[in-house]
Design a protein around this motif. Structure first.
Motif, PDB file in Angstrom:
ATOM      1  N   GLU A  85     -23.067  -8.980 -35.802  1.00 57.35           N
ATOM      2  CA  GLU A  85     -23.450 -10.259 -36.055  1.00 57.35           C
ATOM      3  C   GLU A  85     -22.175 -11.147 -35.628  1.00 57.35           C
ATOM      4  OE1 GLU A  85     -24.467 -13.442 -39.750  1.00 57.35           O
ATOM      5  OE2 GLU A  85     -24.752 -11.311 -40.106  1.00 57.35           O
ATOM      6  N   THR A  87     -21.135 -15.405 -34.011  1.00 53.05           N
ATOM      7  CA  THR A  87     -21.674 -16.536 -33.732  1.00 53.05           C
ATOM      8  C   THR A  87     -20.950 -17.051 -32.425  1.00 53.05           C
ATOM      9  OG1 THR A  87     -19.641 -17.489 -34.805  1.00 53.05           O
ATOM     10  CG2 THR A  87     -21.528 -17.307 -36.244  1.00 53.05           C
ATOM     11  N   ARG A 182     -26.033 -18.315 -34.331  1.00 55.61           N
ATOM     12  CA  ARG A 182     -26.067 -16.828 -34.938  1.00 55.61           C
ATOM     13  C   ARG A 182     -26.436 -15.957 -33.913  1.00 55.61           C
ATOM     14  NH1 ARG A 182     -23.933 -15.770 -39.941  1.00 55.61           N
ATOM     15  NH2 ARG A 182     -23.786 -17.272 -41.319  1.00 55.61           N
TER      16      ARG A 182
END
Length: 191
Positions: A85, A87, A182
């Protein structure tokens, strides 16, 4: 009435002819299956998220009402692809590029000549636009979602870890994606 597909096709055509200098435009005929398409998502995601499925060589930009724009991509080869994950921590148009020390160590004959960097432009490996992937504990991960002037690389696991789109498609995605978006890079099958 203009539908999403007509709008998307028109926007991509405009990006391909006006936003990229003639020297950077692909002469490669892009297969229809590689063209961005508005698709139904099997799962519900909130709008404004990037999802990368490496085994499908697909990047999805989620839209309202369970829809997404699907882009054909290339991904990192072998263990250079890093699921996780992220950003968006930076966005750059015609970004400069410097290979990482690991890239130079792996392929000094190919990347060593660029150890001091390469200015942005049509021959730069980051292409027309780049989205820089960050993580809280690492900061800049040196992973990117970026354009490429190598259309034959789409649909393959060939990069040094980054996700690549055709330059006109990258411009289209870049214009929609805000900072702090995201990004989910899903694992490769069997990993």
């Amino acid at each position: 009435m203009t539908n999403r597909r007509t709008f998307l096709s028109g926007a991509l055509a405009a990006a391909a002819t006006t936003a990229v200098p003639a020297a950077a435009q692909q002469t490669f005929v892009v297969p229809d299956s590689w063209q961005p398409q508005v698709v139904d998502m099997p799962e519900r995601y909130r709008p404004g998220v990037i999802l990368v499925y490496p085994d499908r060589f697909s990047l999805f930009w989620t839209l309202p009402d369970g829809k997404a724009i699907r882009y054909a991509v290339r991904v990192g080869r072998g263990d250079l692809y890093e699921p996780g994950e992220y950003t968006i921590g930076a966005k750059k148009e015609w970004p400069a590029w410097t290979p990482t020390p690991d890239m130079i160590a792996r392929e000094p004959e190919r990347w060593g000549q660029y150890a001091d960097g390469m200015p942005g432009g049509p021959n730069n490996p980051l292409g027309a636009r780049a989205l820089y992937l960050f993580q809280p504990h690492r900061g800049d991960t040196f992973l990117r979602i970026h354009g490429t002037n190598q259309p034959e690389s789409i649909g393959r696991a060939v990069s040094n870890g980054c996700v690549g789109l055709l330059n006109p498609h990258m411009i289209h995605l870049y214009d929609q994606v805000p900072m702090e978006t995201r990004v989910y890079l899903y694992p490769k099958a069997g990993v």
